[in-house]
Design a protein around this motif. Structure first.
Motif, PDB file in Angstrom:
ATOM      1  N   PHE A   1      47.727  31.211  44.284  1.00 14.68           N
ATOM      2  CA  PHE A   1      46.601  31.231  43.345  1.00 14.68           C
ATOM      3  C   PHE A   1      46.725  30.168  42.279  1.00 14.68           C
ATOM      4  O   PHE A   1      47.774  30.082  41.834  1.00 14.68           O
TER       5      PHE A   1
ATOM      6  N   VAL B   1      44.729  25.992  49.236  1.00 15.73           N
ATOM      7  CA  VAL B   1      43.892  26.366  48.249  1.00 15.73           C
ATOM      8  C   VAL B   1      43.401  24.842  47.760  1.00 15.73           C
ATOM      9  O   VAL B   1      44.384  24.068  47.554  1.00 15.73           O
TER      10      VAL B   1
ATOM     11  N   TYR C   1      45.615  41.691  42.318  1.00 19.68           N
ATOM     12  CA  TYR C   1      45.798  41.387  43.692  1.00 19.68           C
ATOM     13  C   TYR C   1      45.575  42.468  44.702  1.00 19.68           C
ATOM     14  O   TYR C   1      45.496  43.532  44.377  1.00 19.68           O
TER      15      TYR C   1
ATOM     16  N   CYS D   1      50.777  34.602  49.326  1.00 18.89           N
ATOM     17  CA  CYS D   1      49.819  34.527  48.759  1.00 18.89           C
ATOM     18  C   CYS D   1      49.825  33.332  47.651  1.00 18.89           C
ATOM     19  O   CYS D   1      50.934  33.429  46.818  1.00 18.89           O
TER      20      CYS D   1
ATOM     21  N   HIS E   1      45.516  28.219  38.922  1.00 18.25           N
ATOM     22  CA  HIS E   1      44.879  28.427  37.610  1.00 18.25           C
ATOM     23  C   HIS E   1      45.447  27.290  36.552  1.00 18.25           C
ATOM     24  O   HIS E   1      46.662  27.581  36.346  1.00 18.25           O
TER      25      HIS E   1
ATOM     26  N   SER F   1      45.456  38.540  48.624  1.00 19.37           N
ATOM     27  CA  SER F   1      44.751  37.600  47.667  1.00 19.37           C
ATOM     28  C   SER F   1      45.242  37.964  46.201  1.00 19.37           C
ATOM     29  O   SER F   1      45.294  39.219  45.930  1.00 19.37           O
TER      30      SER F   1
ATOM     31  N   CYS G   1      50.717  27.175  39.452  1.00 21.67           N
ATOM     32  CA  CYS G   1      50.483  27.739  40.831  1.00 21.67           C
ATOM     33  C   CYS G   1      51.132  29.109  40.936  1.00 21.67           C
ATOM     34  O   CYS G   1      52.383  28.976  40.671  1.00 21.67           O
TER      35      CYS G   1
ATOM     36  N   PHE H   1      44.818  37.019  41.651  1.00 16.21           N
ATOM     37  CA  PHE H   1      44.189  36.246  40.789  1.00 16.21           C
ATOM     38  C   PHE H   1      45.103  36.542  39.337  1.00 16.21           C
ATOM     39  O   PHE H   1      45.653  37.816  39.186  1.00 16.21           O
TER      40      PHE H   1
END
Lengths: 614, 404
Positions: A448, A407, A521, A446, A450, A511, A454, A513
């Motif tokens: 993400f 990422v 997901y 996976c 934000h 993936s 993490c 969010f």
């Protein structure tokens, strides 16, 4: 005399409160059971199949179900074929959308159909006595394990103080002095307790039936018992209704047996607590020893008989994990009609013997030897009624999922370590492990990023977990896991559910969010799901997400490619899916307020402004 | 001391209870045997297989020498070749160890080769974890939680190695076996509830309150008698279980470190197996004393035997239920879970690996938290019982004054 005894049990011993509490508790627990057919199965879809095909199977029905099976299970293939036809210009866009809509719908209904189809496959093995029907109501009624426990506790609470409370106050000295006290009183006391318990049991059974009828849609009373999954090997040729009536009759016999047995114990021990513990312990003895119910029905223990539906079950097999990769199959062999009758005869003999023993103890007389011998003899035929178990061995495997790559994060980037057990924050010069947990040995599927957090996903066996780590303080927080929140096994009394996915690939997280409330997901089973972090409720938002393709979270909207290569977005505010019309893409990305995508036909790059409409 | 003995005589040494206690011991023996089936070795394998297992253990138990390791390795390699090639004899073979080649292979691999291999690699594996923890410590602020957590790991896992090899199935079974705990709770209920309710029913408690000794020390004696009773019950069942384990499975290597047992390879404790077992028994005594104190508290509120018994079972079930929240993701539920004394009763499962609480940038292990919270809870329960007692005394005195 009878009236006074009943009055004493109900009001003096406060039995009325216990009975009312038992009925209310039973109604609440029974009515609050899960109404869904199975996890991820839509009741409406399942019921539509049931209404279409219910009853006895015939060749027409079988052909129709097989056709439907082909359409559902191969929907992905048919969608691809339609896409090819569209690309070759054989069908128009409208035709593609209309035709593919049917298959997308079929694909979305896959789990519901699978549930119905499994039922069909079982019914197909014995068409004459396995009918298709909505089994939810009957399953609730026949697999109810709460009512017997409530009845058992009720019987102990009613029967034990009936005698031992009087012993504790030395009332027996007075009772044995008078004529009625030595003769009638004993039978009247037992009779009063038994009648109260019989009436309560009947009332509870009628209430259960009524609740099942109105809440769980109980229908098809005269279909064969073998139509139910757990009873398809039953040796009894009964309709569902008559099987239920038989189970109620067995329950009534059991409640009388428990009542007499508890009275016997209370007369023998003359102490409420010791009598209650002993009675409870003996009655649940088989549960403590025989978890797998392999020999459940072989012992005429009063409490066992309350689980009356177990006695009409047939042969059952299921998988369990013994250790590591070994899986064993234990088989429960049900009772035949003859064995059940033999068992009931023994139960009746024991009931009478306990009654006699109780009377001798009550009158403080010695039990004659012939009764003792008869008591021992009654247990010998039990060997004939026993059930058997055997073990088969099999090998199974567990698969690991794939991992999302790095990422980017300004000048830095975040990526999993080589063994996917740690998360590394890398810049040109340094590498920092932000997970900071040397004991974390699960595979990160996976990630993400934000804000300063993490988020990452991983599986522990088949339990999906989401966690977040603060990239500054390295504080790690588990946000969600799909397993049981309370992992108490009550000294192994409650078996933790064994994974039934060991033979199939566990869908991995492609993936993910997260906003402050939800985690969104994509799973490798082509679904888009969300988890509400406040309620921990998981929801399937879409079943047509093309796994492996790019997806983006952009200002509350999740963009993805569906199974027919349309560009779609899910609006997290309105909870709706929107298809961007006339756009068929291979891949896409979002940059500078624009969607940049490759058209599936022309293979050229196009752009689409992200405006208010999408 | 005399008072404690008297209290014990009152609560425990009764004819009915003695028979009940003997019956519970017999039930425990039956369950101990029955639960042996949960061990793969006893559930599936033949007596000859087990006999060979014990024979080989007799030969290889002790400090692992190069000779022993080479012998096991050569036996394994030989059998592995035969099994891999698929040419081995699948029928009964007289010269084999267990009667069948594949079973020989399975026995050597599962119970000798793999555990020895794990023992040999253990030191390296732990050193890797320590190195990783140390590097994490360097990367984080020395006052941060992450630093403290990694320091805890590095401190507890450093210099670990397993140099001996024993049959640890017996110990593992002893740590897993929990049925005795149910029986102890039942016995506690049977001892405590009737005695104290009887005192209340016969108004004996009010007389005790007005006497010189009753006012001061009877209550403390009651609490101490609960602790002694818990200690006695835990000791008796522990001895019974130890003897049974020695007879049926065999327990060896009691001086080996606790992490030699595979289940406990990640435990934060570095003591010997025997010391860990004694620690777990001590924790059980604390746990049962807390439960006993709760039962004592129940007798203060409830007059009837049956109601007291139902309340006691309900409280025990509630505590057992909240015990299940220790590994969940909600900090609130995990904190509530610590109130359950069942963490101490089943101490080995809590102490199996490092997991714990984040308290003001410090890491506190679950097992330590459980001990601290339960000791505090025990003191709180004592105080609550005392307060009620004092209150009752004043009420009684007040009534007397009024009547005068």
């Amino acid at each position: 005399m009878f009236y006074w005894e009943i009055k004493k049990i109900l009001f003096k011993n406060k039995g009325i409160y216990v009975i009312i509490a038992a009925i209310l508790l039973n109604v609440c627990v029974f009515a609050m059971q899960d109404r869904s057919i199975a996890p991820n199965v839509s009741t409406a879809v399942y019921m539509s199949y049931i209404h279409q095909y219910q009853g006895k199977l015939n060749p027409q029905k079988e052909a129709s179900i097989e056709t439907e099976y082909d359409r559902v299970s191969n929907s992905k293939k048919y969608i691809s074929q339609l896409q090819e036809q569209f690309q070759e210009g054989k069908i128009s866009e409208v035709q593609l959308q209309n035709k593919s809509k049917v298959y997308v719908q079929k694909k979305a209904n896959l789990s519901s159909f699978q549930c119905f189809y499994n039922q069909y496959l079982t019914a197909k093995k014995s068409v004459s006595n396995r009918y298709l029907l909505n089994t939810r109501g009957w399953d609730v009624l026949f697999n109810d394990s709460i009512t017997p426990i409530i009845l058992l506790l009720l019987a102990i609470c009613i029967a034990v103080p009936n005698f031992s409370k009087e012993y504790e106050k030395d009332m027996d000295q007075i009772q044995l002095c008078c004529e009625n006290g030595r003769t009638k009183l004993f039978l009247v006391k037992l009779g009063a307790a038994a009648i109260l318990l019989i009436v309560t049991t009947l009332l509870i059974s009628i209430l259960d039936f009524t609740i099942a009828y109105f809440v769980f849609d109980l229908r098809n009373f005269f279909y064969p018992l073998q139509s139910l999954a757990l009873y398809n090997g039953s040796h009894f040729s009964l309709s569902l209704l008559s099987a239920y009536i038989l189970s109620v009759v067995l329950k009534l016999l059991a409640i009388v047996f428990v009542s007499v047995f508890s009275s016997f114990i209370s007369i023998a021990f003359r102490n409420q607590i010791v009598a209650s513990i002993t009675s409870l312990f003996v009655n649940i003895f088989s549960f403590l020893t025989i978890w797998e119910k392999t020999a459940f029905t072989s012992l005429p223990i009063p409490g066992n008989l309350l689980f009356s539906t177990e006695y009409i079950k047939g042969d059952i097999s299921h998988d369990v994990i013994v250790s590591g990769a070994l899986a064993s199959k234990k088989v429960f062999v049900g009772l035949s009609e003859g064995k059940l009758i033999l068992l009931l005869v023994i139960v009746c003999i024991l009931l009478v013997l306990f009654l006699l023993f109780s009377q001798f103890l009550y009158l403080q007389k010695k039990v004659p030897n012939r009764f003792r011998k008869l008591f021992l003899c009654a247990f010998i035929p039990l060997l004939l009624t026993g059930c058997t178990s055997n073990i088969q061995r099999d090998t199974s495997f567990i698969y690991n999922g794939q991992v999302q790559n790095e990422v980017p994060l300004g000048k830095e980037k975040i990526k999993p370590s080589n063994d996917y057990h740690q998360i590394l924050l890398m810049n040109d010069h340094t590498t920092t492990n932000i997970l900071q947990d040397p004991l974390f040995t699960y595979t990160i599927e996976c990630m993400f990023v934000h804000g300063q957090y993490c988020y990452y996903a991983y599986h522990v066996m088949d339990i999906l977990c989401f966690a977040k780590v603060n990239m500054k303080t390295f504080e790690n927080t588990l946000l969600y896991h799909s397993g049981e929140v309370n992992q108490q096994d009550y000294f192994d009394l409650q078996k933790m559910p064994v994974s039934n996915t060991i033979n199939s690939k566990i869908p991995t997280v492609i993936s993910m969010f997260s906003d402050s409330r939800y985690i969104y997901y994509f799973l490798s089973d082509e679904t888009l799901r969300s988890i509400d972090l406040q309620t921990n409720k998981q929801t399937i938002l879409a079943s047509d997400a093309n796994a492996g393709y790019a997806n983006y979270y952009y200002y509350g909207k999740i963009y993805y490619i569906n199974t027919i290569n349309q560009l779609v977005y899910y609006d997290t505010l309105s909870n709706k899916i929107h298809v961007i019309p006339h756009v068929y893409v291979d891949s896409f990305k979002i940059s500078h307020n624009r969607i940049v995508y490759t058209d599936i036909f022309t293979k050229k790059k196009n752009t689409l402004p992200l405006n208010a409409s999408h | 001391m005399k008072q404690i003995l008297y209290e014990l005589k009152k609560t425990v040494f009764r004819k009915q209870l003695f028979f009940f206690f003997v019956a519970m011991c017999l039930v425990n023996i039956f369950f101990f045997q029955y639960h042996l089936n949960s061990i793969n070795l006893y559930e599936i394998q033949s007596p000859k297989y087990r006999e060979t297992f014990h024979k080989l253990h007799h030969e290889f138990d002790g400090v692992v020498t190069t000779e022993k390791a080479e012998k096991i390795n050569s036996m394994y390699q030989e059998l592995d070749e035969q099994v891999s090639s698929g040419t081995f004899n699948t029928t009964y073979e007289k010269d084999s160890l267990t009667g069948y080649i594949f079973q020989d292979y399975q026995l050597i691999k599962l119970y000798f080769h793999d555990p020895m291999m794990n023992n040999a690699l253990y030191a390296e594996k732990m050193q890797d974890i320590v190195n990783e923890a140390q590097s994490n410590m360097h990367a984080s602020n020395s006052h941060s939680y992450s630093h403290q957590y990694n320091r805890y790991i590095a401190t507890h896992y450093k210099n670990r190695s397993v140099s001996s090899f024993y049959n640890f199935i017996g110990w593992q079974y002893l740590f897993d076996y929990q049925f005795s705990d149910i029986l102890i709770i039942l016995l506690l209920a049977c001892c405590i509830l009737p005695t104290f309710i009887k005192e209340k029913k016969s108004m004996m408690n009010e007389i005790l309150d007005t006497t010189q000794i009753g006012k001061k020390s009877v209550f403390k004696t009651k609490i101490l008698s609960i602790v002694v009773l818990s200690f006695l019950l835990v000791s008796v069942f522990a001895v019974v279980n130890l003897v049974l384990a020695q007879i049926t499975i065999g327990i060896g290597g009691s001086t080996s470190p606790i992490y030699s047992i595979e289940e406990f390879s990640l435990t934060p404790y570095n003591c010997s197996i025997l010391a860990f077992y004694l620690l777990s028994l001590l924790c059980k005594v604390i746990g049962f004393s807390v439960i006993g104190s709760l039962f004592l508290l129940i007798t203060k509120f409830v007059k009837e035997y049956l109601s007291a018994f139902i309340s006691a079972i309900a409280v025990a079930l509630l505590l057992l239920f909240i015990n299940g929240y220790l590994n969940t993701f909600s900090v609130f539920l995990r904190s509530i879970s610590l109130l359950s004394p069942f963490h101490l009763i089943n101490f080995p499962s809590v102490a199996q690996s490092i997991a714990g609480f984040h308290i003001v940038n410090h890491f506190v292990d679950n097992s330590i938290m459980a001990i601290i919270v339960q000791l505090l809870l025990f003191i709180v329960l004592m105080v609550i019982n005392m307060l009620r007692k004092k209150g009752a005394h004043h009420v009684l005195l007040g009534n007397k004054k009024n009547s005068l």
